[in-house]
Design a protein around this motif. Structure first.
Motif, short mmCIF file in Angstrom:
data_model
loop_
_atom_site.label_atom_id
_atom_site.label_comp_id
_atom_site.label_asym_id
_atom_site.label_seq_id
_atom_site.Cartn_x
_atom_site.Cartn_y
_atom_site.Cartn_z
N ALA A 116 -39.17 1.66 -22.63
CA ALA A 116 -39.11 2.51 -23.82
C ALA A 116 -38.43 1.78 -24.98
CB ALA A 116 -38.37 3.80 -23.50
N GLN A 117 -37.41 0.99 -24.68
CA GLN A 117 -36.71 0.24 -25.71
C GLN A 117 -37.65 -0.79 -26.37
OE1 GLN A 117 -33.32 -1.89 -24.29
NE2 GLN A 117 -32.66 -2.49 -26.35
N ARG A 118 -38.48 -1.39 -25.55
CA ARG A 118 -39.42 -2.37 -26.08
C ARG A 118 -40.47 -1.68 -26.97
NH1 ARG A 118 -39.41 -7.46 -27.29
NH2 ARG A 118 -41.24 -8.60 -26.66
N LEU A 119 -40.89 -0.48 -26.62
CA LEU A 119 -41.83 0.27 -27.44
C LEU A 119 -41.21 0.68 -28.78
CD1 LEU A 119 -43.60 2.56 -24.82
CD2 LEU A 119 -44.56 0.61 -26.03
N GLN A 120 -39.91 1.00 -28.76
CA GLN A 120 -39.23 1.34 -30.00
C GLN A 120 -39.12 0.13 -30.92
OE1 GLN A 120 -35.49 3.27 -29.30
NE2 GLN A 120 -36.43 5.30 -29.34
N GLN A 121 -38.85 -1.04 -30.32
CA GLN A 121 -38.81 -2.26 -31.12
C GLN A 121 -40.17 -2.53 -31.76
OE1 GLN A 121 -37.51 -5.24 -28.39
NE2 GLN A 121 -35.32 -4.75 -28.64
N LEU A 122 -41.21 -2.29 -31.00
CA LEU A 122 -42.56 -2.48 -31.51
C LEU A 122 -42.85 -1.51 -32.66
CD1 LEU A 122 -45.36 -3.82 -31.27
CD2 LEU A 122 -45.93 -2.02 -29.64
N ALA A 123 -42.43 -0.25 -32.51
CA ALA A 123 -42.65 0.75 -33.56
C ALA A 123 -41.88 0.38 -34.82
CB ALA A 123 -42.22 2.13 -33.05
N LYS A 124 -40.64 -0.12 -34.67
CA LYS A 124 -39.85 -0.53 -35.83
C LYS A 124 -40.50 -1.71 -36.54
CE LYS A 124 -35.13 -1.59 -37.21
NZ LYS A 124 -35.47 -1.27 -38.56
N LEU A 125 -40.98 -2.66 -35.79
CA LEU A 125 -41.64 -3.82 -36.37
C LEU A 125 -42.94 -3.41 -37.09
CD1 LEU A 125 -41.62 -6.90 -36.63
CD2 LEU A 125 -42.96 -6.99 -34.54
N ARG A 126 -43.67 -2.47 -36.49
CA ARG A 126 -44.90 -1.97 -37.10
C ARG A 126 -44.59 -1.28 -38.43
NH1 ARG A 126 -46.87 2.14 -33.56
NH2 ARG A 126 -47.51 0.49 -32.18
N CYS A 127 -43.50 -0.50 -38.48
CA CYS A 127 -43.12 0.19 -39.71
C CYS A 127 -42.70 -0.81 -40.78
CB CYS A 127 -41.99 1.17 -39.45
SG CYS A 127 -42.53 2.62 -38.51
N PRO A 129 -37.58 7.39 -35.47
CA PRO A 129 -37.70 7.49 -34.01
C PRO A 129 -37.41 8.89 -33.47
CG PRO A 129 -35.66 6.40 -34.58
CD PRO A 129 -36.42 6.60 -35.86
N ASN A 130 -36.62 9.68 -34.18
CA ASN A 130 -36.27 11.01 -33.69
C ASN A 130 -37.20 12.10 -34.20
OD1 ASN A 130 -34.10 9.84 -32.40
ND2 ASN A 130 -32.75 10.13 -34.15
N SER A 131 -38.22 11.74 -34.95
CA SER A 131 -39.20 12.69 -35.50
C SER A 131 -38.52 13.77 -36.34
CB SER A 131 -40.03 13.32 -34.39
OG SER A 131 -40.74 12.33 -33.71
#
Length: 114
Positions: free
Chosen positions: A16-27, A36-38
């Motif tokens: 999950a941490q790796r997916l969050q890093q990916l989402a931050k990089l995408r943003c 991340p907390n919607s």
């Protein structure tokens, strides 16, 4: 290990941490907001195009008096009968001396000072 179990182990979902890093990089790359907390941020409203200019173009200019309409359309020469009647009434009152006095020219100002 069993062959099917090794196949599942190879295709396991990332952490999950790796997916969050990916989402931050995408943003960061796409210029969007990382949330991340919607949480409700209002960015949807802020990104929307302004409605005012389109509404003004659709409805056109607004005129609050006949004078504005006559100025906008030369040669129209509309008459405001209510305003003409008001001015005529003021003129007749002025002839009789019954109009409202100017500021500082009323009854109290004309009284003799002691």
């Amino acid at each position: 290990m069993l062959p099917t179990l090794t196949r599942w182990a190879q295709h396991a979902a990332p952490a999950a941490q790796r997916l969050q890093q990916l989402a931050k990089l995408r943003c960061d790359l796409l210029g969007t907001v990382y949330n991340p907390n919607s949480l409700r941020t209002g960015s949807k409203v802020l990104k929307a195009r302004l409605r005012g200019p389109a509404m003004l173009r659709y409805y056109g200019d607004r005129f609050s008096s006949f004078r504005g309409l006559n100025n906008a359309i030369p040669g129209l020469e509309l008459r405001d009968l209510v305003e003409e009647t008001r001015l005529l009434d003021i003129e007749t009152l002025r002839k009789r001396g019954k109009v409202k006095p100017k500021k500082g020219q009323g009854r109290r100002a004309s009284m003799k000072k002691r």
